[in-house]
Write a protein that holds these residues in place. Structure first.
Motif, PDB file in Angstrom:
ATOM      1  N   TYR B  50       0.464  -1.144   0.437  1.00 56.13           N
ATOM      2  CA  TYR B  50      -0.208   0.284  -0.351  1.00 56.13           C
ATOM      3  C   TYR B  50       1.108   1.305  -0.196  1.00 56.13           C
ATOM      4  O   TYR B  50       2.156   1.416   0.312  1.00 56.13           O
ATOM      5  CB  TYR B  50      -0.959   0.507   1.037  1.00 56.13           C
ATOM      6  N   ASP B  51      -0.008   2.984  -0.475  1.00 58.71           N
ATOM      7  CA  ASP B  51       1.474   3.590  -0.493  1.00 58.71           C
ATOM      8  C   ASP B  51       0.172   4.272   1.035  1.00 58.71           C
ATOM      9  O   ASP B  51       1.405   5.071   1.049  1.00 58.71           O
ATOM     10  CB  ASP B  51       0.371   4.300  -1.444  1.00 58.71           C
ATOM     11  N   ILE B  52      -1.016   4.616   0.951  1.00 59.12           N
ATOM     12  CA  ILE B  52      -0.441   5.784   2.069  1.00 59.12           C
ATOM     13  C   ILE B  52      -1.411   4.800   3.693  1.00 59.12           C
ATOM     14  O   ILE B  52      -2.286   3.856   3.258  1.00 59.12           O
ATOM     15  CB  ILE B  52      -1.746   6.478   1.738  1.00 59.12           C
ATOM     16  N   ALA B  53      -1.477   4.912   4.429  1.00 60.05           N
ATOM     17  CA  ALA B  53      -1.138   4.032   5.362  1.00 60.05           C
ATOM     18  C   ALA B  53      -1.890   4.918   6.358  1.00 60.05           C
ATOM     19  O   ALA B  53      -1.620   6.086   6.966  1.00 60.05           O
ATOM     20  CB  ALA B  53      -0.579   3.120   6.385  1.00 60.05           C
ATOM     21  N   PHE B  54      -3.825   5.052   6.864  1.00 61.90           N
ATOM     22  CA  PHE B  54      -4.013   5.657   7.877  1.00 61.90           C
ATOM     23  C   PHE B  54      -4.507   4.828   8.837  1.00 61.90           C
ATOM     24  O   PHE B  54      -4.714   3.391   9.343  1.00 61.90           O
ATOM     25  CB  PHE B  54      -6.118   6.143   7.367  1.00 61.90           C
ATOM     26  N   ILE B  55      -3.548   5.581  10.079  1.00 63.62           N
ATOM     27  CA  ILE B  55      -3.443   4.552  11.677  1.00 63.62           C
ATOM     28  C   ILE B  55      -4.212   4.867  11.879  1.00 63.62           C
ATOM     29  O   ILE B  55      -4.054   6.749  12.820  1.00 63.62           O
ATOM     30  CB  ILE B  55      -2.575   4.353  12.159  1.00 63.62           C
ATOM     31  N   GLU B  56      -5.361   4.683  13.422  1.00 59.74           N
ATOM     32  CA  GLU B  56      -6.474   5.192  13.884  1.00 59.74           C
ATOM     33  C   GLU B  56      -6.021   3.901  15.523  1.00 59.74           C
ATOM     34  O   GLU B  56      -5.510   3.139  15.433  1.00 59.74           O
ATOM     35  CB  GLU B  56      -7.753   4.409  14.004  1.00 59.74           C
ATOM     36  N   GLY B  57      -5.985   5.395  16.650  1.00 62.39           N
ATOM     37  CA  GLY B  57      -5.958   4.281  17.781  1.00 62.39           C
ATOM     38  C   GLY B  57      -4.318   5.090  18.203  1.00 62.39           C
ATOM     39  O   GLY B  57      -3.468   5.022  17.126  1.00 62.39           O
ATOM     40  N   LEU B  77       2.940   6.711   2.549  1.00 58.29           N
ATOM     41  CA  LEU B  77       3.363   8.403   3.454  1.00 58.29           C
ATOM     42  C   LEU B  77       1.686   7.435   4.903  1.00 58.29           C
ATOM     43  O   LEU B  77       1.516   6.461   4.898  1.00 58.29           O
ATOM     44  CB  LEU B  77       1.470   8.763   2.666  1.00 58.29           C
ATOM     45  N   VAL B  78       2.655   7.733   6.159  1.00 59.35           N
ATOM     46  CA  VAL B  78       1.558   7.561   6.913  1.00 59.35           C
ATOM     47  C   VAL B  78       0.494   8.417   7.888  1.00 59.35           C
ATOM     48  O   VAL B  78       1.407   9.584   7.941  1.00 59.35           O
ATOM     49  CB  VAL B  78       3.032   7.079   7.899  1.00 59.35           C
ATOM     50  N   VAL B  79      -0.105   8.613   8.015  1.00 58.75           N
ATOM     51  CA  VAL B  79      -1.313   9.446   8.728  1.00 58.75           C
ATOM     52  C   VAL B  79      -2.185   8.847   9.759  1.00 58.75           C
ATOM     53  O   VAL B  79      -2.961   8.135   9.106  1.00 58.75           O
ATOM     54  CB  VAL B  79      -2.155  10.083   7.029  1.00 58.75           C
ATOM     55  N   PRO B  80      -1.857   9.195  10.396  1.00 61.67           N
ATOM     56  CA  PRO B  80      -2.304   9.119  12.000  1.00 61.67           C
ATOM     57  C   PRO B  80      -3.827   9.887  11.549  1.00 61.67           C
ATOM     58  O   PRO B  80      -3.435  10.515  12.042  1.00 61.67           O
ATOM     59  CB  PRO B  80      -1.676   9.746  13.351  1.00 61.67           C
ATOM     60  N   ILE B  81      -4.374   9.306  12.306  1.00 63.03           N
ATOM     61  CA  ILE B  81      -5.884   9.875  12.239  1.00 63.03           C
ATOM     62  C   ILE B  81      -6.736  10.008  13.256  1.00 63.03           C
ATOM     63  O   ILE B  81      -6.675   8.529  14.266  1.00 63.03           O
ATOM     64  CB  ILE B  81      -7.247   9.489  11.151  1.00 63.03           C
ATOM     65  N   GLY B  82      -7.047  10.712  14.082  1.00 62.66           N
ATOM     66  CA  GLY B  82      -7.880  10.863  15.352  1.00 62.66           C
ATOM     67  C   GLY B  82      -7.369  11.236  16.505  1.00 62.66           C
ATOM     68  O   GLY B  82      -5.785  11.634  16.482  1.00 62.66           O
ATOM     69  N   ALA B  83      -7.905  11.570  17.411  1.00 59.55           N
ATOM     70  CA  ALA B  83      -7.213  11.901  19.032  1.00 59.55           C
ATOM     71  C   ALA B  83      -6.518  11.056  18.869  1.00 59.55           C
ATOM     72  O   ALA B  83      -5.137  11.014  20.108  1.00 59.55           O
ATOM     73  CB  ALA B  83      -8.113  12.067  19.776  1.00 59.55           C
ATOM     74  N   CYS B  84      -6.804   9.789  19.376  1.00 57.40           N
ATOM     75  CA  CYS B  84      -5.990   8.430  19.891  1.00 57.40           C
ATOM     76  C   CYS B  84      -4.942   8.151  19.427  1.00 57.40           C
ATOM     77  O   CYS B  84      -3.307   7.887  19.850  1.00 57.40           O
ATOM     78  CB  CYS B  84      -6.954   6.964  19.743  1.00 57.40           C
ATOM     79  N   ALA B  85      -4.742   8.711  17.814  1.00 57.99           N
ATOM     80  CA  ALA B  85      -3.647   8.359  16.806  1.00 57.99           C
ATOM     81  C   ALA B  85      -2.960   9.217  16.969  1.00 57.99           C
ATOM     82  O   ALA B  85      -0.872   8.468  17.186  1.00 57.99           O
ATOM     83  CB  ALA B  85      -3.835   7.503  15.491  1.00 57.99           C
ATOM     84  N   VAL B 122       1.360   7.762  17.928  1.00 57.26           N
ATOM     85  CA  VAL B 122       1.831   7.071  17.112  1.00 57.26           C
ATOM     86  C   VAL B 122       3.102   7.539  16.324  1.00 57.26           C
ATOM     87  O   VAL B 122       4.064   7.600  16.558  1.00 57.26           O
ATOM     88  CB  VAL B 122       0.703   6.800  15.988  1.00 57.26           C
ATOM     89  N   LYS B 123       2.918   9.008  16.664  1.00 61.22           N
ATOM     90  CA  LYS B 123       4.393   9.958  16.659  1.00 61.22           C
ATOM     91  C   LYS B 123       5.356   9.617  17.700  1.00 61.22           C
ATOM     92  O   LYS B 123       6.211   9.200  16.952  1.00 61.22           O
ATOM     93  CB  LYS B 123       4.283  11.033  15.949  1.00 61.22           C
ATOM     94  N   ALA B 124       5.233   8.864  19.059  1.00 60.32           N
ATOM     95  CA  ALA B 124       5.585   8.804  19.673  1.00 60.32           C
ATOM     96  C   ALA B 124       6.899   7.334  19.209  1.00 60.32           C
ATOM     97  O   ALA B 124       7.402   6.983  19.988  1.00 60.32           O
ATOM     98  CB  ALA B 124       5.331   8.580  20.928  1.00 60.32           C
ATOM     99  N   VAL B 125       6.422   6.256  18.393  1.00 61.02           N
ATOM    100  CA  VAL B 125       6.907   4.887  18.023  1.00 61.02           C
ATOM    101  C   VAL B 125       7.394   5.597  16.392  1.00 61.02           C
ATOM    102  O   VAL B 125       8.662   4.987  16.102  1.00 61.02           O
ATOM    103  CB  VAL B 125       6.076   4.501  18.032  1.00 61.02           C
ATOM    104  N   ILE B 126       7.182   5.747  15.895  1.00 57.36           N
ATOM    105  CA  ILE B 126       6.703   6.045  13.830  1.00 57.36           C
ATOM    106  C   ILE B 126       7.066   7.289  13.658  1.00 57.36           C
ATOM    107  O   ILE B 126       6.107   8.358  14.076  1.00 57.36           O
ATOM    108  CB  ILE B 126       6.492   5.384  13.525  1.00 57.36           C
ATOM    109  N   PRO B 127       7.985   7.321  12.566  1.00 60.02           N
ATOM    110  CA  PRO B 127       8.124   9.587  12.018  1.00 60.02           C
ATOM    111  C   PRO B 127       6.453   9.090  10.837  1.00 60.02           C
ATOM    112  O   PRO B 127       6.260   8.346  10.381  1.00 60.02           O
ATOM    113  CB  PRO B 127       9.324   9.317  11.334  1.00 60.02           C
ATOM    114  N   VAL B 128       5.987   9.809  11.309  1.00 64.61           N
ATOM    115  CA  VAL B 128       4.760  10.319  10.057  1.00 64.61           C
ATOM    116  C   VAL B 128       4.567  11.383   9.597  1.00 64.61           C
ATOM    117  O   VAL B 128       5.507  12.320   9.375  1.00 64.61           O
ATOM    118  CB  VAL B 128       3.772  10.196  11.851  1.00 64.61           C
ATOM    119  N   ASP B 129       4.093  11.581   9.190  1.00 62.29           N
ATOM    120  CA  ASP B 129       3.394  12.486   6.783  1.00 62.29           C
ATOM    121  C   ASP B 129       2.485  13.770   8.294  1.00 62.29           C
ATOM    122  O   ASP B 129       3.155  14.579   7.181  1.00 62.29           O
ATOM    123  CB  ASP B 129       3.931  11.600   5.926  1.00 62.29           C
ATOM    124  N   PHE B 130       1.943  13.449   8.138  1.00 61.07           N
ATOM    125  CA  PHE B 130       0.602  14.304   8.053  1.00 61.07           C
ATOM    126  C   PHE B 130       0.076  13.267   9.551  1.00 61.07           C
ATOM    127  O   PHE B 130      -0.451  12.328   9.775  1.00 61.07           O
ATOM    128  CB  PHE B 130       0.174  14.605   7.178  1.00 61.07           C
TER     129      PHE B 130
END
Lengths: 433, 246
Positions: B50-57, B77-85, B122-130
């Motif tokens: 996959y190209d874009i990963a949206f991560i919740e949680g 691209l890694v994109v956390p979504i939502g307050a949890c992520a 999420v950004k505390a564990v891996i770099p995120v793009d947005f």
């Protein structure tokens, strides 16, 4: 006959949350048959302690995205019960209307998007869009109508904003309600007629499996209970919801981060089929007709029929929503403000029927209005034991089929319960003797 | 070729993925522009390509870390979504209690079965793009981010407070109505969702850069909250921010 089988479904898909199916058969003998719940715990009951009553429902709503309206409502009812507060007639009507919206939204999501692909031989709803475009469009429209209802009454479908302790922070206008009613009558009901036909045509594909169990849910004499009522059981009669602990005896099994429950038997079931089995005679007329067409009669012991009970309840929810809107329009929307709570020390219990079954929130407050103890009983927890006991009876009945088919049937069984695993895991409290 | 999109979830209510599923009017259009290849909540097929990963949680246990690293390796691209992520969400509240005590409060003697550590985004564990903040995400914002990513443009989050959008919406200030609100220090982008529905902002999108937290706390206290309750307000969603932690 397959004498050896090793099924390990790591994450059952098209369910909310993370659960596994494990079945091992060696030389024709079942060695292992488990329903594992492996969701990450979140500890809501722990971190709600110390929170002021005004902030509680907003936090616990986050237990579940799909049934956030149910969690909000159960939470509000527990808080109001603790302070001895009785909401106004208008607030009660709006809350019932909001629950109707959630029931419809969740049931349509489950029956069409999560369960139906199995019956159509597809792996997801995305796969059936090209082959069954008309059905997909129907499902999307119904779900949109349900979400529009929730948006109008709750301010937002996921984690409602307007529904709070003591009332609503913003009210719908009479014009908005009239428009909603029109959509429900002219669009939702006809689409549901077609939905009943769609599921009647799928009915022959529903596995013929039964296991007698106990059904638990809210009951009332005068309506098909969703918002309130007594705790009812097909085995044990009825009792006040404040006595819930003696009926939902929770216990821990090592392979599940969700707690299990039992009452009179080894397991019990909650949800649409349980409500239908307890309350079918109180369904609204069109829902009754749908039940007849779909061939569902109480008591039905086939868990796969939970999907069908959800279709019937979808019809009921729309009929009920129209009744609630009429009630509001007849009396006219009054500009009621949110009431503050008369603070006092005490405990309150709120039990509400959410799409997946009876949900109970139980709080103890100190005299400043902050929570000191919290306990929540989640529908999926109550179903976990029943799922595993079903599997244990079902596997011997189907183990002469190819492994792939056995696996699919077991996944369909789990899916029929419409489990909401995020919910179940984050909120289990053990009372150890 | 259509971009391949995957959705993943960690400790969360899955409401942000539901917000995507709830885009009934746009869903058919959306899937004509992207290929959804991994979405456990909605589909059985799953692909690691996959190209874009949206991560919740939020991240709450050891088991999550290798899973996240694998997603980072697979996705462009890694994109956390939502307050949890993005900030730990309400799950971050756990960190304000003694971890061992809270485990035993909820699970009793069975606490040993439940692996957990301090909640982190999420950004505390891996770099995120947005990141797309909010609890839940606003589906319109999600769509506009997807559009930006499709045309190769980096989306931007507003760096002004919810008050700006609240004024534009023509709302009476919550403080003038005698209510409390975290709008003055919370990042905009939701269209002042809660105040527009008669309820004070809970700060689910996190703090703006350089928020005037002390001043916000003072007006909360002026509006009738105790200092403790005012601080609790920040700890519903903004516990991750240094300004709130200290």
């Amino acid at each position: 006959m397959s004498t050896n089988m090793n099924i390990n479904v790591h994450y059952v898909t098209r369910v909310e949350g993370h659960g596994n199916i494990v079945v091992n058969i060696k030389d024709g003998k079942i060695e292992d048959c488990k329903w594992e719940v492996i969701e990450a715990p979140r500890f809501f009951e722990g971190f709600i302690r110390g929170v002021h009553y005004k902030d509680v429902s907003e936090i616990v709503s986050r237990i579940c995205g799909i049934c956030s309206i149910g969690h909000t409502t159960a939470s509000i009812r527990a808080t109001e019960d603790a302070f001895g507060y009785k909401p106004t007639e208008q607030t009660l009507t709006l809350r019932k209307l909001l629950l109707d919206g959630e029931t419809l939204q969740s049931h349509i999501l489950h029956t069409y998007f999560l369960a139906a692909p199995d019956f159509l031989g597809a792996k997801s709803v995305f796969a059936i869009i090209p082959t069954h475009l008309e059905v997909a469009k129907m499902a999307l429209r119904l779900k949109r109508i349900a979400n529009d209802l929730c948006d109008l009454i709750g301010g937002r479908t996921i984690h409602p904003i307007r529904e709070v302790v003591g009332g609503f922070t913003k009210l719908p206008t009479e014009k908005e309600l009239r428009e909603l009613k029109k959509v429900l009558e002219t669009e939702a009901l006809p689409l549901l007629d077609k939905t009943v036909d769609v599921f009647a045509s799928l009915a022959p594909k529903i596995p013929n499996f039964t296991r007698e169990t106990e059904y638990l849910g809210l009951v009332r004499d005068d309506e098909y209970a969703f918002y309130d009522g007594d705790l009812g059981s097909t085995d044990a009669g009825r009792t006040d919801v404040h006595n819930y602990k003696s009926w939902t005896n929770e216990y821990v099994v090592p392979h599940s981060s969700a707690k299990w429950t039992k009452n009179k038997r080894e397991s019990l079931m909650v949800g649409a089929l349980a409500r239908f089995n307890l309350n079918a005679k109180l369904l609204h007329p069109k829902a009754k007709a749908a039940a007849e067409k779909l061939g569902l009669k109480p008591i039905n012991y086939n868990p796969f029929m939970n999907n069908i009970a959800q279709v019937i309840e979808s019809v009921h929810a729309v009929e009920d929503a129209i009744i609630q809107i009429d009630k509001l329009l007849t009396k006219g929307i009054k500009d009621e403000k949110v009431d503050p709570m008369p603070l006092k020390e005490g405990r309150g219990v709120g039990a509400v029927e959410v799409p997946r079954g009876i949900l109970i929130h139980d709080y103890t407050y100190d005299r400043t209005g902050h929570i000191v103890e919290a306990n929540c009983i989640i529908p999926t927890n109550q179903n976990c034991a029943n799922i595993e006991y079903d599997m244990k009876k079902f596997v011997p009945e189907i183990m002469d089929k190819p492994q792939e088919e056995v696996q699919l049937l077991l996944e369909m069984l789990v899916r029929a319960y419409d489990p909401c695993i995020s919910c179940s895991v984050h909120l289990v409290k053990v009372n150890f003797k | 070729m259509k971009p391949r999109v995957a959705f993943f979830d960690f400790a969360s209510c899955e409401g942000c993925q539901l917000a995507v599923v709830n885009l009934e009017n746009e869903l058919l259009d959306l899937v004509s522009h992207i290929d959804i290849v991994n979405f456990r909540e909605a589909m059985t097929e799953a692909s690691d390509d996959y190209d874009i990963a949206f991560i919740e949680g939020s991240v709450t246990r050891e088991y999550d870390i290798p899973r996240l690293k694998k997603i980072r390796e697979n996705a462009k691209l890694v994109v956390p979504i939502g307050a949890c992520a993005c900030t730990g969400g309400v799950n971050f509240r756990k960190n304000f209690y003694d971890l061992n005590e809270i485990r035993h409060y909820v699970y009793g003697d069975s606490a040993k079965y439940f692996d957990t550590f301090a909640t982190r985004p999420v950004k505390a564990v891996i770099p995120v793009d947005f990141e797309i903040p909010g609890c839940p995400i606003n589906a319109k914002e999600f769509l506009s981010v997807v559009k930006s990513l499709l045309i190769g443009k980096k989306p931007e989050l507003p760096n002004y407070s919810v008050c700006v959008e609240c004024k534009l919406a023509g709302n009476v200030c919550m403080y003038d109505k005698g209510e409390t609100c975290l709008g003055p220090v919370t990042r905009a982008g939701c269209g002042a969702w809660c105040p527009s529905n008669g309820s004070g902002c809970e700060g689910c999108r996190g703090l703006v850069d350089e928020p005037n937290k002390n001043s916000a706390k003072d007006i909360l206290v002026k509006a009738g909250l105790s200092v403790e309750d005012a601080m609790q307000k920040f700890k519903i969603f903004a516990g991750y921010f240094e300004e709130v932690k200290k």
